[in-house]
Design an enzyme around this catalytic site. Structure first.
Site, PDB file in Angstrom:
ATOM      1  N   LYS A 101     -35.194 -21.974  -6.248  1.00  0.00           N
ATOM      2  CA  LYS A 101     -34.267 -22.130  -7.377  1.00  0.00           C
ATOM      3  C   LYS A 101     -33.037 -22.949  -6.956  1.00  0.00           C
ATOM      4  O   LYS A 101     -32.657 -23.891  -7.635  1.00  0.00           O
ATOM      5  CB  LYS A 101     -33.801 -20.757  -7.905  1.00  0.00           C
ATOM      6  CG  LYS A 101     -34.953 -19.849  -8.343  1.00  0.00           C
ATOM      7  CD  LYS A 101     -34.466 -18.556  -8.966  1.00  0.00           C
ATOM      8  CE  LYS A 101     -33.679 -17.641  -8.037  1.00  0.00           C
ATOM      9  NZ  LYS A 101     -34.451 -17.112  -6.872  1.00  0.00           N
ATOM     10  N   ARG A 150     -30.546 -10.720 -13.076  1.00  0.00           N
ATOM     11  CA  ARG A 150     -31.518 -10.169 -12.135  1.00  0.00           C
ATOM     12  C   ARG A 150     -32.053  -8.827 -12.620  1.00  0.00           C
ATOM     13  O   ARG A 150     -32.910  -8.256 -11.984  1.00  0.00           O
ATOM     14  CB  ARG A 150     -30.858  -9.976 -10.773  1.00  0.00           C
ATOM     15  CG  ARG A 150     -31.302 -11.047  -9.757  1.00  0.00           C
ATOM     16  CD  ARG A 150     -30.666 -10.673  -8.458  1.00  0.00           C
ATOM     17  NE  ARG A 150     -31.184 -11.314  -7.296  1.00  0.00           N
ATOM     18  CZ  ARG A 150     -30.758 -12.451  -6.789  1.00  0.00           C
ATOM     19  NH1 ARG A 150     -29.872 -13.158  -7.412  1.00  0.00           N
ATOM     20  NH2 ARG A 150     -31.252 -12.896  -5.642  1.00  0.00           N
ATOM     21  N   ARG A 154     -34.809 -21.381   6.368  1.00  0.00           N
ATOM     22  CA  ARG A 154     -33.752 -21.872   5.470  1.00  0.00           C
ATOM     23  C   ARG A 154     -32.407 -21.908   6.187  1.00  0.00           C
ATOM     24  O   ARG A 154     -32.025 -20.966   6.867  1.00  0.00           O
ATOM     25  CB  ARG A 154     -33.670 -20.952   4.254  1.00  0.00           C
ATOM     26  CG  ARG A 154     -32.553 -21.323   3.302  1.00  0.00           C
ATOM     27  CD  ARG A 154     -32.802 -20.827   1.914  1.00  0.00           C
ATOM     28  NE  ARG A 154     -32.608 -19.405   1.748  1.00  0.00           N
ATOM     29  CZ  ARG A 154     -32.739 -18.785   0.575  1.00  0.00           C
ATOM     30  NH1 ARG A 154     -33.109 -19.458  -0.495  1.00  0.00           N
ATOM     31  NH2 ARG A 154     -32.543 -17.487   0.485  1.00  0.00           N
ATOM     32  N   ARG A 204     -28.496 -17.425   6.509  1.00  0.00           N
ATOM     33  CA  ARG A 204     -27.876 -16.321   5.780  1.00  0.00           C
ATOM     34  C   ARG A 204     -28.208 -14.976   6.399  1.00  0.00           C
ATOM     35  O   ARG A 204     -29.318 -14.749   6.833  1.00  0.00           O
ATOM     36  CB  ARG A 204     -28.349 -16.348   4.318  1.00  0.00           C
ATOM     37  CG  ARG A 204     -27.554 -17.276   3.458  1.00  0.00           C
ATOM     38  CD  ARG A 204     -28.211 -17.499   2.127  1.00  0.00           C
ATOM     39  NE  ARG A 204     -28.638 -16.278   1.458  1.00  0.00           N
ATOM     40  CZ  ARG A 204     -29.120 -16.255   0.220  1.00  0.00           C
ATOM     41  NH1 ARG A 204     -29.207 -17.377  -0.476  1.00  0.00           N
ATOM     42  NH2 ARG A 204     -29.507 -15.127  -0.325  1.00  0.00           N
ATOM     43  N   ARG A 218     -35.932  -7.598  -0.272  1.00  0.00           N
ATOM     44  CA  ARG A 218     -35.513  -8.335  -1.477  1.00  0.00           C
ATOM     45  C   ARG A 218     -36.709  -8.604  -2.393  1.00  0.00           C
ATOM     46  O   ARG A 218     -36.573  -8.631  -3.613  1.00  0.00           O
ATOM     47  CB  ARG A 218     -34.826  -9.645  -1.084  1.00  0.00           C
ATOM     48  CG  ARG A 218     -33.386  -9.406  -0.626  1.00  0.00           C
ATOM     49  CD  ARG A 218     -32.873 -10.521   0.253  1.00  0.00           C
ATOM     50  NE  ARG A 218     -32.693 -11.769  -0.448  1.00  0.00           N
ATOM     51  CZ  ARG A 218     -32.651 -12.955   0.153  1.00  0.00           C
ATOM     52  NH1 ARG A 218     -32.781 -13.054   1.449  1.00  0.00           N
ATOM     53  NH2 ARG A 218     -32.477 -14.039  -0.545  1.00  0.00           N
TER      54      ARG A 218
HETATM   55  P1  AMP Z   1     -29.178 -15.131  -4.007  1.00  0.00           P
HETATM   56  O1  AMP Z   1     -28.283 -16.115  -3.340  1.00  0.00           O
HETATM   57  O2  AMP Z   1     -29.379 -15.431  -5.474  1.00  0.00           O
HETATM   58  O3  AMP Z   1     -30.478 -14.923  -3.272  1.00  0.00           O
HETATM   59  O4  AMP Z   1     -28.404 -13.733  -3.970  1.00  0.00           O
HETATM   60  C1  AMP Z   1     -28.084 -13.102  -2.737  1.00  0.00           C
HETATM   61  C2  AMP Z   1     -27.748 -11.641  -2.968  1.00  0.00           C
HETATM   62  O5  AMP Z   1     -26.610 -11.535  -3.842  1.00  0.00           O
HETATM   63  C3  AMP Z   1     -28.825 -10.819  -3.651  1.00  0.00           C
HETATM   64  O6  AMP Z   1     -29.813 -10.350  -2.746  1.00  0.00           O
HETATM   65  C4  AMP Z   1     -27.985  -9.673  -4.231  1.00  0.00           C
HETATM   66  O7  AMP Z   1     -27.580  -8.778  -3.208  1.00  0.00           O
HETATM   67  C5  AMP Z   1     -26.737 -10.405  -4.706  1.00  0.00           C
HETATM   68  N1  AMP Z   1     -26.904 -10.923  -6.083  1.00  0.00           N
HETATM   69  C6  AMP Z   1     -26.917 -12.228  -6.463  1.00  0.00           C
HETATM   70  N2  AMP Z   1     -27.043 -12.341  -7.783  1.00  0.00           N
HETATM   71  C7  AMP Z   1     -27.102 -11.071  -8.273  1.00  0.00           C
HETATM   72  C8  AMP Z   1     -27.242 -10.538  -9.583  1.00  0.00           C
HETATM   73  N3  AMP Z   1     -27.347 -11.323 -10.650  1.00  0.00           N
HETATM   74  N4  AMP Z   1     -27.288  -9.173  -9.688  1.00  0.00           N
HETATM   75  C9  AMP Z   1     -27.159  -8.362  -8.624  1.00  0.00           C
HETATM   76  N5  AMP Z   1     -27.037  -8.811  -7.359  1.00  0.00           N
HETATM   77  C10 AMP Z   1     -27.011 -10.164  -7.174  1.00  0.00           C
END
Ligand code: AMP
Length: 216
Positions: free
Chosen positions: A13, A86, A125, A159, A170
């Site tokens: 994404k 999410r 990554r 990360r 996840r």
């Molecule tokens: P991402 O960069 O989108 O993979 O997000 C990294 C982490 O941020 C996720 O594993 C969650 O812990 C938190 N996170 C990001 N977006 C959300 C969301 N919309 N709702 C809840 N937690 C989120």
């Protein structure tokens, strides 16, 4: 136009988002990026969410919605949501917010990839700490200089939540809490699906082809 990018962590994404934003004049809204920035700035919000994020758990809906709606109110362009919503509760809240602003979701794009591809991809990554550009040291998009961003010269990072244990967790969270959004958007907007195991250029090509077909 307001678009949602759906797909498991590591499906691609964040890699697809910059070109989509550029071509469709959208603002990239990545909640993950917003939260990482809060953590880097050691804000009260950042300190609260740091542990949840590093363990691969979701941030509670009410905290997410407060920060997202405050952000959206400052933006005039269309939105490209990446990693948000999410949960179904977040999607319902977003619909309510958009309706109150006379807006709607025009399209949801599902980038689909299986777990083995994702785990391997995430292990390789590397993300620029300065501009957020994403690279992969195992697949087709490594940086030219090790650990240095080609675009801005920033240092590349692995990360904290990109370890194999956190990624497997996840994926469970994704299946339980986020995957139901595919059905949610299927009945409410145009849902298009593309194969996320392709190269980034192929994924973007497939997205533009399908978005073009929607406009006809
Ligand atoms: P991402 O960069 O989108 O993979 O997000 C990294 C982490 O941020 C996720 O594993 C969650 O812990 C938190 N996170 C990001 N977006 C959300 C969301 N919309 N709702 C809840 N937690 C989120």
């Amino acid at each position: 136009m307001n678009i949602i990018l759906l797909g498991a962590p590591g499906a691609g994404k964040g890699t697809a988002a910059p070109l989509l934003c550029q071509k469709l004049d959208l603002k990239h809204i990545s909640t993950g990026n917003i939260f990482r920035d809060e953590i880097a700035r050691k804000t009260e919000f950042g300190l609260k969410v740091q542990k949840m994020m590093s363990e691969g758990n979701l941030v509670p809906d009410s905290m997410v919605m407060d920060i997202v709606t405050a952000t959206l109110k400052t933006i005039k362009q269309g939105y490209l949501f990446d990693g948000f919503p999410r949960t179904v509760a977040q999607a319902q809240e977003l619909d309510k917010f958009l309706k109150s602003e006379g807006k709607q979701i025009d399209c949801a794009i599902l980038i689909d990839a299986n777990e083995d591809v994702i785990v391997r991809r995430i292990a390789g990554r590397r993300t620029c700490g300065k501009c957020g550009q994403i690279y992969n040291i195992f697949t087709g998009t490594p940086p030219q200089k090790e650990n240095v961003c080609d675009k801005c010269g920033g240092a590349l990072k692995h990360r904290e939540d990109d370890t194999e244990t956190a990624v497997r967790h996840r994926m469970v969270v994704y299946r339980e809490q986020t995957e139901p959004l595919i059905e949610y958007y299927k009945t409410r907007t145009n849902l298009i699906a593309v194969d996320g195991t392709q190269t980034p250029a192929e994924v973007n090509g497939a997205i533009f082809e399908k978005i073009g077909a929607l406009a006809k």
